[in-house]
Design a protein around this motif. Structure first.
Motif, PDB file in Angstrom:
ATOM      1  N   UNK A   1     135.016  29.366   5.325  1.00 52.89           N
ATOM      2  CA  UNK A   1     133.983  29.857   6.236  1.00 52.89           C
ATOM      3  C   UNK A   1     134.023  31.375   6.238  1.00 52.89           C
ATOM      4  N   UNK A   2     132.846  31.962   6.154  1.00 51.04           N
ATOM      5  CA  UNK A   2     132.699  33.412   6.156  1.00 51.04           C
ATOM      6  C   UNK A   2     131.781  33.794   7.307  1.00 51.04           C
ATOM      7  N   UNK A   3     132.178  34.789   8.075  1.00 43.19           N
ATOM      8  CA  UNK A   3     131.316  35.316   9.122  1.00 43.19           C
ATOM      9  C   UNK A   3     130.756  36.642   8.645  1.00 43.19           C
ATOM     10  N   UNK A   4     129.458  36.800   8.797  1.00 38.85           N
ATOM     11  CA  UNK A   4     128.791  38.024   8.378  1.00 38.85           C
ATOM     12  C   UNK A   4     128.097  38.669   9.570  1.00 38.85           C
ATOM     13  N   UNK A   5     128.087  39.986   9.577  1.00 35.36           N
ATOM     14  CA  UNK A   5     127.356  40.748  10.587  1.00 35.36           C
ATOM     15  C   UNK A   5     126.422  41.693   9.850  1.00 35.36           C
ATOM     16  N   UNK A   6     125.138  41.459  10.018  1.00 36.01           N
ATOM     17  CA  UNK A   6     124.105  42.241   9.328  1.00 36.01           C
ATOM     18  C   UNK A   6     124.357  42.297   7.824  1.00 36.01           C
ATOM     19  N   UNK A   7     124.785  41.158   7.266  1.00 37.49           N
ATOM     20  CA  UNK A   7     124.973  41.042   5.828  1.00 37.49           C
ATOM     21  C   UNK A   7     126.338  41.443   5.308  1.00 37.49           C
ATOM     22  N   UNK A   8     127.192  41.935   6.179  1.00 40.93           N
ATOM     23  CA  UNK A   8     128.518  42.401   5.758  1.00 40.93           C
ATOM     24  C   UNK A   8     129.576  41.387   6.196  1.00 40.93           C
ATOM     25  N   UNK A   9     130.392  40.881   5.263  1.00 34.39           N
ATOM     26  CA  UNK A   9     131.456  39.948   5.651  1.00 34.39           C
ATOM     27  C   UNK A   9     132.462  40.630   6.581  1.00 34.39           C
ATOM     28  N   UNK A  10     132.755  39.975   7.710  1.00 40.27           N
ATOM     29  CA  UNK A  10     133.700  40.536   8.672  1.00 40.27           C
ATOM     30  C   UNK A  10     134.893  39.613   8.913  1.00 40.27           C
TER      31      UNK A  10
ATOM     32  N   UNK B   1     123.227  26.061  -8.069  1.00 44.58           N
ATOM     33  CA  UNK B   1     121.853  26.552  -8.150  1.00 44.58           C
ATOM     34  C   UNK B   1     121.751  28.038  -7.810  1.00 44.58           C
ATOM     35  N   UNK B   2     122.565  28.488  -6.872  1.00 46.14           N
ATOM     36  CA  UNK B   2     122.595  29.902  -6.468  1.00 46.14           C
ATOM     37  C   UNK B   2     124.053  30.338  -6.469  1.00 46.14           C
ATOM     38  N   UNK B   3     124.484  31.082  -7.476  1.00 46.47           N
ATOM     39  CA  UNK B   3     125.887  31.506  -7.540  1.00 46.47           C
ATOM     40  C   UNK B   3     126.295  32.305  -6.297  1.00 46.47           C
ATOM     41  N   UNK B   4     127.569  32.208  -5.936  1.00 46.88           N
ATOM     42  CA  UNK B   4     128.061  32.853  -4.719  1.00 46.88           C
ATOM     43  C   UNK B   4     127.772  34.354  -4.670  1.00 46.88           C
ATOM     44  N   UNK B   5     127.983  35.114  -5.758  1.00 49.15           N
ATOM     45  CA  UNK B   5     127.648  36.549  -5.685  1.00 49.15           C
ATOM     46  C   UNK B   5     126.171  36.784  -5.352  1.00 49.15           C
ATOM     47  N   UNK B   6     125.287  35.963  -5.901  1.00 49.17           N
ATOM     48  CA  UNK B   6     123.854  36.102  -5.608  1.00 49.17           C
ATOM     49  C   UNK B   6     123.571  35.762  -4.145  1.00 49.17           C
ATOM     50  N   UNK B   7     124.232  34.719  -3.642  1.00 45.51           N
ATOM     51  CA  UNK B   7     124.075  34.342  -2.237  1.00 45.51           C
ATOM     52  C   UNK B   7     124.496  35.490  -1.328  1.00 45.51           C
ATOM     53  N   UNK B   8     125.649  36.091  -1.622  1.00 43.87           N
ATOM     54  CA  UNK B   8     126.114  37.222  -0.810  1.00 43.87           C
ATOM     55  C   UNK B   8     125.128  38.389  -0.857  1.00 43.87           C
ATOM     56  N   UNK B   9     124.588  38.668  -2.023  1.00 46.36           N
ATOM     57  CA  UNK B   9     123.609  39.751  -2.150  1.00 46.36           C
ATOM     58  C   UNK B   9     122.358  39.446  -1.329  1.00 46.36           C
ATOM     59  N   UNK B  10     121.870  38.220  -1.415  1.00 43.39           N
ATOM     60  CA  UNK B  10     120.683  37.837  -0.639  1.00 43.39           C
ATOM     61  C   UNK B  10     120.950  37.917   0.863  1.00 43.39           C
ATOM     62  N   UNK B  11     122.144  37.500   1.285  1.00 41.43           N
ATOM     63  CA  UNK B  11     122.496  37.582   2.704  1.00 41.43           C
ATOM     64  C   UNK B  11     122.572  39.035   3.162  1.00 41.43           C
ATOM     65  N   UNK B  12     123.076  39.893   2.291  1.00 45.44           N
ATOM     66  CA  UNK B  12     123.138  41.319   2.616  1.00 45.44           C
ATOM     67  C   UNK B  12     121.729  41.906   2.739  1.00 45.44           C
ATOM     68  N   UNK B  13     120.880  41.590   1.778  1.00 44.76           N
ATOM     69  CA  UNK B  13     119.505  42.103   1.808  1.00 44.76           C
ATOM     70  C   UNK B  13     118.756  41.633   3.048  1.00 44.76           C
ATOM     71  N   UNK B  14     119.055  40.412   3.495  1.00 48.09           N
ATOM     72  CA  UNK B  14     118.394  39.853   4.679  1.00 48.09           C
ATOM     73  C   UNK B  14     119.060  40.315   5.972  1.00 48.09           C
ATOM     74  N   UNK B  15     120.163  41.065   5.851  1.00 46.65           N
ATOM     75  CA  UNK B  15     120.937  41.518   7.017  1.00 46.65           C
ATOM     76  C   UNK B  15     121.318  40.326   7.898  1.00 46.65           C
TER      77      UNK B  15
END
Length: 64
Positions: free
Chosen positions: A42-51, A13-27
């Protein structure tokens, strides 16, 4: 405009690239877990950036 991030969903329903973009926009800061059958990632993100990223597949580990 505020981006709403659901707690769970389907990549069909929400492709992974779109999910990553939305997570980035939401910080977004936190963990994103993907699973299908016996495969988990599992991916850990800090303010929308994968770390950090990890997988339960040995073939996706460094040094293997």
């Amino acid at each position: 405009m505020m981006v709403v991030i659901p707690e769970q969903g389907r990549l069909a329903e929400v492709p992974f690239p779109r999910l990553l973009l939305d997570l980035y926009k939401a910080r977004f800061s936190g963990a994103v877990t993907l699973s299908r059958e016996r495969v988990g990632k599992r991916f850990l993100l800090h303010e929308g950036v994968p770390v950090f990223a990890e997988s339960n597949l040995a073939s996706e580990s460094l040094g293997v």
